[in-house]
Design a protein around this motif. Structure first.
Motif, PDB file in Angstrom:
ATOM      1  N   ASP A   2      59.991  48.764  33.185  1.00  0.00           N
ATOM      2  CA  ASP A   2      59.889  48.443  34.590  1.00  0.00           C
ATOM      3  C   ASP A   2      60.386  49.625  35.425  1.00  0.00           C
ATOM      4  OD1 ASP A   2      59.592  47.022  36.922  1.00  0.00           O
ATOM      5  OD2 ASP A   2      61.431  45.855  36.667  1.00  0.00           O
ATOM      6  N   VAL A   3      59.737  49.885  36.546  1.00  0.00           N
ATOM      7  CA  VAL A   3      60.135  50.985  37.422  1.00  0.00           C
ATOM      8  C   VAL A   3      61.533  50.735  37.984  1.00  0.00           C
ATOM      9  CG1 VAL A   3      59.574  52.226  39.547  1.00  0.00           C
ATOM     10  CG2 VAL A   3      57.753  51.532  38.008  1.00  0.00           C
ATOM     11  N   ARG A   4      61.830  49.489  38.281  1.00  0.00           N
ATOM     12  CA  ARG A   4      63.145  49.151  38.820  1.00  0.00           C
ATOM     13  C   ARG A   4      64.251  49.438  37.797  1.00  0.00           C
ATOM     14  NH1 ARG A   4      63.344  43.735  41.771  1.00  0.00           N
ATOM     15  NH2 ARG A   4      62.086  45.021  43.116  1.00  0.00           N
ATOM     16  N   LYS A   5      63.997  49.156  36.528  1.00  0.00           N
ATOM     17  CA  LYS A   5      64.986  49.419  35.489  1.00  0.00           C
ATOM     18  C   LYS A   5      65.219  50.923  35.348  1.00  0.00           C
ATOM     19  CE  LYS A   5      66.200  48.549  30.729  1.00  0.00           C
ATOM     20  NZ  LYS A   5      65.806  47.989  29.452  1.00  0.00           N
ATOM     21  N   MET A   6      64.142  51.699  35.373  1.00  0.00           N
ATOM     22  CA  MET A   6      64.266  53.155  35.284  1.00  0.00           C
ATOM     23  C   MET A   6      65.048  53.693  36.481  1.00  0.00           C
ATOM     24  SD  MET A   6      63.458  55.695  33.300  1.00  0.00           S
ATOM     25  CE  MET A   6      62.071  55.143  32.358  1.00  0.00           C
ATOM     26  N   ASP A   7      64.782  53.157  37.656  1.00  0.00           N
ATOM     27  CA  ASP A   7      65.488  53.564  38.858  1.00  0.00           C
ATOM     28  C   ASP A   7      66.981  53.244  38.732  1.00  0.00           C
ATOM     29  OD1 ASP A   7      65.465  54.561  41.611  1.00  0.00           O
ATOM     30  OD2 ASP A   7      65.956  52.489  42.152  1.00  0.00           O
ATOM     31  N   ASN A   8      67.311  52.078  38.196  1.00  0.00           N
ATOM     32  CA  ASN A   8      68.712  51.699  38.006  1.00  0.00           C
ATOM     33  C   ASN A   8      69.429  52.623  37.026  1.00  0.00           C
ATOM     34  OD1 ASN A   8      68.578  49.580  39.797  1.00  0.00           O
ATOM     35  ND2 ASN A   8      68.168  48.050  38.229  1.00  0.00           N
ATOM     36  N   GLN A  24      61.401  61.787  44.329  1.00  0.00           N
ATOM     37  CA  GLN A  24      60.111  62.038  44.964  1.00  0.00           C
ATOM     38  C   GLN A  24      59.130  60.999  44.449  1.00  0.00           C
ATOM     39  OE1 GLN A  24      59.167  66.008  43.782  1.00  0.00           O
ATOM     40  NE2 GLN A  24      60.541  66.949  45.258  1.00  0.00           N
ATOM     41  N   VAL A  25      58.462  60.330  45.379  1.00  0.00           N
ATOM     42  CA  VAL A  25      57.500  59.302  44.992  1.00  0.00           C
ATOM     43  C   VAL A  25      56.138  59.702  45.524  1.00  0.00           C
ATOM     44  CG1 VAL A  25      56.887  56.868  45.165  1.00  0.00           C
ATOM     45  CG2 VAL A  25      59.285  57.532  45.060  1.00  0.00           C
ATOM     46  N   ASP A  26      55.203  59.818  44.605  1.00  0.00           N
ATOM     47  CA  ASP A  26      53.813  60.110  44.924  1.00  0.00           C
ATOM     48  C   ASP A  26      53.019  59.333  43.880  1.00  0.00           C
ATOM     49  OD1 ASP A  26      51.763  61.282  46.336  1.00  0.00           O
ATOM     50  OD2 ASP A  26      51.808  63.155  45.221  1.00  0.00           O
ATOM     51  N   GLN A  27      52.002  59.894  43.295  1.00  0.00           N
ATOM     52  CA  GLN A  27      51.361  59.246  42.157  1.00  0.00           C
ATOM     53  C   GLN A  27      52.320  59.233  40.979  1.00  0.00           C
ATOM     54  OE1 GLN A  27      47.718  61.318  41.502  1.00  0.00           O
ATOM     55  NE2 GLN A  27      46.633  60.157  43.097  1.00  0.00           N
ATOM     56  N   LEU A  28      53.175  60.241  40.919  1.00  0.00           N
ATOM     57  CA  LEU A  28      54.227  60.327  39.910  1.00  0.00           C
ATOM     58  C   LEU A  28      55.569  60.106  40.587  1.00  0.00           C
ATOM     59  CD1 LEU A  28      53.049  63.519  38.019  1.00  0.00           C
ATOM     60  CD2 LEU A  28      52.710  61.172  37.323  1.00  0.00           C
ATOM     61  N   ILE A  29      56.533  59.601  39.840  1.00  0.00           N
ATOM     62  CA  ILE A  29      57.894  59.438  40.339  1.00  0.00           C
ATOM     63  C   ILE A  29      58.748  60.489  39.647  1.00  0.00           C
ATOM     64  CG2 ILE A  29      59.865  57.882  40.500  1.00  0.00           C
ATOM     65  CD1 ILE A  29      57.845  55.572  40.433  1.00  0.00           C
ATOM     66  N   LYS A  30      59.560  61.198  40.430  1.00  0.00           N
ATOM     67  CA  LYS A  30      60.352  62.295  39.871  1.00  0.00           C
ATOM     68  C   LYS A  30      61.797  62.187  40.347  1.00  0.00           C
ATOM     69  CE  LYS A  30      60.389  67.306  39.461  1.00  0.00           C
ATOM     70  NZ  LYS A  30      59.703  68.536  39.845  1.00  0.00           N
ATOM     71  N   TYR A  31      62.724  62.183  39.381  1.00  0.00           N
ATOM     72  CA  TYR A  31      64.159  62.199  39.635  1.00  0.00           C
ATOM     73  C   TYR A  31      64.678  63.589  39.278  1.00  0.00           C
ATOM     74  CZ  TYR A  31      63.898  57.130  39.864  1.00  0.00           C
ATOM     75  OH  TYR A  31      63.586  55.851  40.219  1.00  0.00           O
ATOM     76  N   PHE A  44      57.550  60.733  35.701  1.00  0.00           N
ATOM     77  CA  PHE A  44      56.742  59.774  34.964  1.00  0.00           C
ATOM     78  C   PHE A  44      55.712  59.113  35.867  1.00  0.00           C
ATOM     79  CE2 PHE A  44      60.432  57.496  36.504  1.00  0.00           C
ATOM     80  CZ  PHE A  44      59.927  56.283  36.952  1.00  0.00           C
ATOM     81  N   ASN A  45      54.675  58.616  35.224  1.00  0.00           N
ATOM     82  CA  ASN A  45      53.634  57.852  35.878  1.00  0.00           C
ATOM     83  C   ASN A  45      53.921  56.381  35.594  1.00  0.00           C
ATOM     84  OD1 ASN A  45      51.281  56.618  36.756  1.00  0.00           O
ATOM     85  ND2 ASN A  45      49.933  58.145  35.852  1.00  0.00           N
ATOM     86  N   PRO A  46      54.167  55.559  36.617  1.00  0.00           N
ATOM     87  CA  PRO A  46      54.522  54.160  36.348  1.00  0.00           C
ATOM     88  C   PRO A  46      53.394  53.344  35.717  1.00  0.00           C
ATOM     89  CG  PRO A  46      54.405  54.582  38.714  1.00  0.00           C
ATOM     90  CD  PRO A  46      54.203  55.888  38.019  1.00  0.00           C
ATOM     91  N   LYS A  47      52.179  53.842  35.787  1.00  0.00           N
ATOM     92  CA  LYS A  47      51.063  53.125  35.173  1.00  0.00           C
ATOM     93  C   LYS A  47      50.870  53.513  33.715  1.00  0.00           C
ATOM     94  CE  LYS A  47      48.671  52.628  39.532  1.00  0.00           C
ATOM     95  NZ  LYS A  47      47.499  52.982  40.320  1.00  0.00           N
TER      96      LYS A  47
END
Length: 153
Positions: A2-8, A24-31, A44-47
């Motif tokens: 889950d994206v929320r779990k990765m964010d946590n 950064q949030v676009d088509q990809l999410i980058k920390y 990562f790509n959440p899809k």
């Protein structure tokens, strides 16, 4: 995953280590994290979770001035493997080769001697998988932990 779990997971590491995180949030999410002269980024790509990469590099690493390059592809079921040379000069600590059992590994060194390590697919299920991969790599290449080991307790 889950994206929320990765964010946590990443925000927990940011808070416990007192490191600012750039998201950064676009088509990809980058920390992205910075600690001294090291930079860590997880993209990562959440899809499609298999397209996630973890990059650990020197802040001054120059992508255009790569002098040495090592790439180990992980075997994928049903896909034809490209033939690669088996005689490759290892210019980094040999202990890093342990990562290739779990991930696809790419190590680069630029002309100034700065390193960049890319592992993929990096989909951590818990905080310990992040700490194991990141701290092991940073200990071998830069002789220091990126994240605090006190979090394990």
């Amino acid at each position: 995953m889950d994206v929320r779990k990765m964010d946590n997971l990443w925000k927990f590491l940011s808070i416990k280590n007192n490191l600012p995180v750039t998201i950064q949030v676009d088509q990809l999410i980058k920390y992205t994290f910075r600690l001294g002269n090291m930079q860590l980024s997880h993209q990562f790509n959440p899809k499609i979770w298999q397209q996630s990469t973890l990059t650990l590099a020197d802040k001054d690493f120059q992508e255009r001035a790569i002098l040495k390059h090592f790439h180990h592809k992980k075997k994928k079921f049903g896909f034809q493997q490209d033939l690669t040379s088996t005689h490759v000069q290892i210019f980094f600590p040999r202990a890093i080769l342990q990562l290739k059992t779990h991930y696809e590994l790419e190590v680069m060194q630029d002309r100034s001697g700065h390193f960049c390590l890319v592992i993929s697919p990096f989909v951590p299920k818990n905080i310990y998988e992040i700490l194991d991969a990141v701290n092991f790599s940073s200990k071998e290449l830069w002789k220091r932990n990126f994240f605090s080991e006190a979090i394990r307790n």
